[in-house]
Design an enzyme around this catalytic site. Sequence first.
Site, PDB file in Angstrom:
ATOM      1  NE  ARG A 136      -4.209  -1.681   1.769  1.00  0.00           N
ATOM      2  CZ  ARG A 136      -4.997  -2.144   2.574  1.00  0.00           C
ATOM      3  NH1 ARG A 136      -5.033  -1.876   3.913  1.00  0.00           N
ATOM      4  NH2 ARG A 136      -6.187  -2.679   2.250  1.00  0.00           N
ATOM      5  CE  LYS A 169     -11.925  -6.007   7.485  1.00  0.00           C
ATOM      6  NZ  LYS A 169     -11.170  -5.283   6.553  1.00  0.00           N
ATOM      7  N   GLY A 208      -7.644  -6.760   0.782  1.00  0.00           N
ATOM      8  CA  GLY A 208      -6.337  -7.245   1.249  1.00  0.00           C
ATOM      9  C   GLY A 208      -5.991  -8.611   1.400  1.00  0.00           C
ATOM     10  N   GLY A 216     -13.641  -3.237   1.226  1.00  0.00           N
ATOM     11  CA  GLY A 216     -15.080  -2.857   1.380  1.00  0.00           C
ATOM     12  C   GLY A 216     -15.381  -1.905   0.308  1.00  0.00           C
TER      13      GLY A 216
HETATM   14  P1  ADP Z   1     -10.837  -8.717   2.446  1.00  0.00           P
HETATM   15  O1  ADP Z   1      -9.769  -8.368   3.173  1.00  0.00           O
HETATM   16  O2  ADP Z   1     -10.342  -9.656   1.228  1.00  0.00           O
HETATM   17  O3  ADP Z   1     -11.711  -7.844   2.022  1.00  0.00           O
HETATM   18  P2  ADP Z   1     -12.130  -9.821   4.930  1.00  0.00           P
HETATM   19  O4  ADP Z   1     -10.991  -9.098   5.612  1.00  0.00           O
HETATM   20  O5  ADP Z   1     -13.499  -9.589   4.801  1.00  0.00           O
HETATM   21  O6  ADP Z   1     -11.577 -10.085   3.285  1.00  0.00           O
HETATM   22  O7  ADP Z   1     -11.885 -11.459   5.317  1.00  0.00           O
HETATM   23  C1  ADP Z   1     -10.904 -12.084   5.225  1.00  0.00           C
HETATM   24  C2  ADP Z   1     -10.676 -13.141   6.640  1.00  0.00           C
HETATM   25  O8  ADP Z   1     -12.203 -13.780   6.366  1.00  0.00           O
HETATM   26  C3  ADP Z   1      -9.532 -14.200   6.590  1.00  0.00           C
HETATM   27  O9  ADP Z   1      -8.834 -13.618   7.496  1.00  0.00           O
HETATM   28  C4  ADP Z   1     -10.194 -15.384   6.675  1.00  0.00           C
HETATM   29  O10 ADP Z   1      -9.553 -16.295   7.418  1.00  0.00           O
HETATM   30  C5  ADP Z   1     -11.713 -15.054   7.103  1.00  0.00           C
HETATM   31  N1  ADP Z   1     -12.484 -15.917   6.994  1.00  0.00           N
HETATM   32  C6  ADP Z   1     -13.023 -16.594   5.785  1.00  0.00           C
HETATM   33  N2  ADP Z   1     -13.966 -17.718   5.859  1.00  0.00           N
HETATM   34  C7  ADP Z   1     -14.121 -17.674   7.287  1.00  0.00           C
HETATM   35  C8  ADP Z   1     -14.868 -18.535   8.037  1.00  0.00           C
HETATM   36  N3  ADP Z   1     -15.594 -19.415   7.665  1.00  0.00           N
HETATM   37  N4  ADP Z   1     -14.761 -18.316   9.408  1.00  0.00           N
HETATM   38  C9  ADP Z   1     -14.172 -17.610   9.889  1.00  0.00           C
HETATM   39  N5  ADP Z   1     -13.354 -16.527   9.443  1.00  0.00           N
HETATM   40  C10 ADP Z   1     -13.160 -16.585   7.871  1.00  0.00           C
HETATM   41 MG    MG Z   2      -9.395  -8.047   5.287  1.00  0.00          MG
END
Ligand code: ADP
Ligand code: MG
Length: 413
Positions: A57, A219, A372, A395
Amino acid sequence: MTMSGAIPADCETSSNTSAGETMKTLSDLDFRNKRVFLRVDFNVPLDDAGQVRDDTRIRAALPTVRYILDEGAKLVVASHLGRPKGKYDPKLSLKPVAVRFQELIGRTVSLAPEVVGPEVERLKGELKPGEILLLENLRFHPGETANEEAFARQLASQIDIFVNDAFGASHRAHASVVGMVHFVAEKAAGFLMEKEVTYLRKVIEEPVRPYVAVLGGAKVSDKIPIIESLIAKADDILIGGAMAYTFFRAQGMEVGQSLVEPDQLPTASDILKKAKERGANLYFPIDHVVAPSLKAEATTAVLESFPFPPDVMAGDIGPKTIAMFRAILNKAKTIFWNGPLGVFELEPFSKGTVEIAKAIAAAKAISVVGGGDSVAALKKAGVLGQVTHVSTGGGASLEFIAYGTLPGLEALE
Ligand code: ADP
Ligand code: MG
């Protein structure tokens, strides 16, 4: 503005320009001797020793920083880091970020002791053209997330030009993204912001169909409310990750210890009802990799139906779900992906995310991936270079894809 005929009329916005169309970019402004406030997204992961673990970043903002400095401006740079909840937290100081930023930019970066205040005013006032002042973590002040006017005015004090290059923070109506913009004479988008908007608008405005959205991650409260808007735009929505279990729970299924956000249950029910009314294609996992706890050494099992035993939790989508999602992705012409399908950081729960990442990369489609963790998953699957656009915002990209605009973009119009 041209709209694809397949988009239902009810999701047309009242405005007849699309987001980002009227915003200024760096080349529209004269920066010489101006004091510039540059909002960046330096919300980087830190390691246990408090050092920057991944500087992607910071690197991404360098072209904008260089341009503004080379044009002869005095530069104030600001970012948030983590969630310090409005008070000073030495663990979330931007100090390690300032060190890495200085190494990468090859110029002195002075770190201000605070976000606002008399000392910061003095440092801002003393800046000379070509110099950089990095403010402390914006979220050390409660006025940032509250978008407090007095705080926004302090951020804007002595500033001639506001530049937003923090796409990943632009879905939040915070003081450094929205509030302060009203108190600055000139405003523009940085290069990173411009690039994000250009690519994401391609998906928003004229998606080649079938258009498939893949959503997962943790999230949930950020993402669930957005699905409703996406239903009207995408042909198929594939849901995995922790998010799926809030939807299952909302339908009364017993999901054991799987991650559920209770306050999102009514929203999830409402979305399911609307999706049904509209005949939208929402796909949920048909099998699940579960374990007593989400640990690297966990013993897993695959479940194909509910109720789950009370002592297990879901950590990944199962093989049948992978096959079903892959078949849908195979036919897609436009793909948007945000959020891992499982706890991909841990080997026993990584297969679903890695296989879906590969399927997205292999599809003959325009593919946009945001977030991320989703980007980290692309790297893990070895397909980072095989998607059309990698967005820095999770998000933010999801919200932009769903609503066609962001609070931080509207502030720049
Ligand atoms: P991004 O950063 O791509 O926007 P998020 O931050 O929303 O994605 O989510 C990523 C996290 O979600 C990862 O750390 C992953 O371990 C977690 N995750 C995915 N599936 C599950 C699940 N079934 N239970 C708990 N955590 C989960
Ligand atoms: Mg994330």
